[in-house]
Design a protein around this motif. Structure first.
Motif, mmCIF file in Angstrom:
data_model
loop_
_atom_site.group_PDB
_atom_site.id
_atom_site.type_symbol
_atom_site.label_atom_id
_atom_site.label_comp_id
_atom_site.label_asym_id
_atom_site.label_seq_id
_atom_site.Cartn_x
_atom_site.Cartn_y
_atom_site.Cartn_z
ATOM 1 N N SER A 114 0.780 -1.153 0.077
ATOM 2 C CA SER A 114 0.179 -0.138 0.057
ATOM 3 C C SER A 114 0.771 1.238 -0.121
ATOM 4 N N LEU B 200 -5.020 1.706 -8.165
ATOM 5 C CA LEU B 200 -6.245 1.815 -7.471
ATOM 6 C C LEU B 200 -7.230 3.116 -7.472
ATOM 7 N N GLY C 292 -4.943 2.176 0.813
ATOM 8 C CA GLY C 292 -5.684 2.151 -0.300
ATOM 9 C C GLY C 292 -6.520 3.515 -0.477
ATOM 10 N N VAL D 259 -7.241 -1.386 0.285
ATOM 11 C CA VAL D 259 -6.641 -2.685 0.353
ATOM 12 C C VAL D 259 -7.592 -3.676 1.153
#
Length: 239
Positions: free
Chosen positions: A125, A134, A200, A216
């Motif tokens: 991450s 993402l 995330g 995440v």
């Protein structure tokens, strides 16, 4: 007292002779015969009564024995059925308990797998390219001109540094796939994700009315759910 005259014979007119007195021995014999007859009759009657009583006794004994047999058989069948029912219940409970224990053990293994990958995902991450992807995925799902990105407070600088690359990649993908020219302006939300999450981003538009959770944590949960059959087949091939 008046004297009663003796009867006479019609032919001669002479009085009838008186009957001879019964001999004492003959009288005794007659009495003995009568007693013997009465005794024989009584014996026969007693035999009949005894025979009938024995028959009735035998019939009653047979009835009682049959009745008791049926009663014992009924009791035995009832107990046998009860034992069979108890055995079936105990067997079912044992099977269910074993099944639940097996499910619990499998779930513990799945939870352990998830726990083992969490540290690696936490490191991932912090990868700028990963966060950019993402963000772009969320932008493609929203397809709006203005999108707000929410992240952990600790990742604010990282996400800010990915915004320009994400906007460019989004525009290029739309151009390549559709031939249209479309842009999107990103801004960092003033609210942040919980610090306990793995990282995330979450994207939103129209004042938060439409949101996309691309953290995440949610990606891990979705991946574990989708890959669960394959993981189970690999770990528990005989199940």
């Amino acid at each position: 007292l008046k004297h009663r005259s003796r009867p006479t014979l019609p032919s001669t007119g002479l009085p009838c002779p008186e009957p001879a007195a019964m001999d004492s021995q003959e009288a005794q014999n007659q009495i003995a015969q009568m007693i013997s007859f009465i005794a024989s009759e009584a014996q026969d009657r007693a035999s009949e009564i005894q025979k009938k009583g024995e028959e009735e006794f035998s019939i009653e004994v047979h009835r009682l024995i049959t009745e008791q047999k049926e009663k014992i058989r009924g009791t035995f069948e009832k107990q046998a059925k009860m034992i069979e029912t108890q055995y079936a219940i105990a067997k079912s409970m044992a099977i269910n308990k074993m099944r639940l224990e097996k499910i619990k053990a499998r779930q513990e293994v799945m939870n352990q797998i998830e726990a083992d990958v969490r540290p690696n995902l936490a490191k991932e991450s912090q990868n700028k390219a990963f966060i950019t992807k993402l963000i772009v995925q969320g932008m493609l799902m929203l397809l709006e001109a203005e999108v707000v990105v929410r992240c952990r407070q600790a990742d604010a600088k990282l996400v800010q540094g990915c915004s320009s690359a994400a906007q460019t990649e989004y525009t290029n993908l739309i151009k390549t796939e559709t031939g249209a020219s479309k842009t999107c302006t990103l801004s960092i939300d003033t609210l942040f994700l919980k610090e306990g999450c793995l990282g995330g981003v979450a994207l939103g538009c129209f004042g938060g009315k439409i949101t996309i959770d691309n953290t995440v944590d949610i990606r891990l949960r979705l991946t574990m759910e989708q890959a669960k059959p394959a993981i189970r087949a690999l770990l528990f091939p005989s199940a």
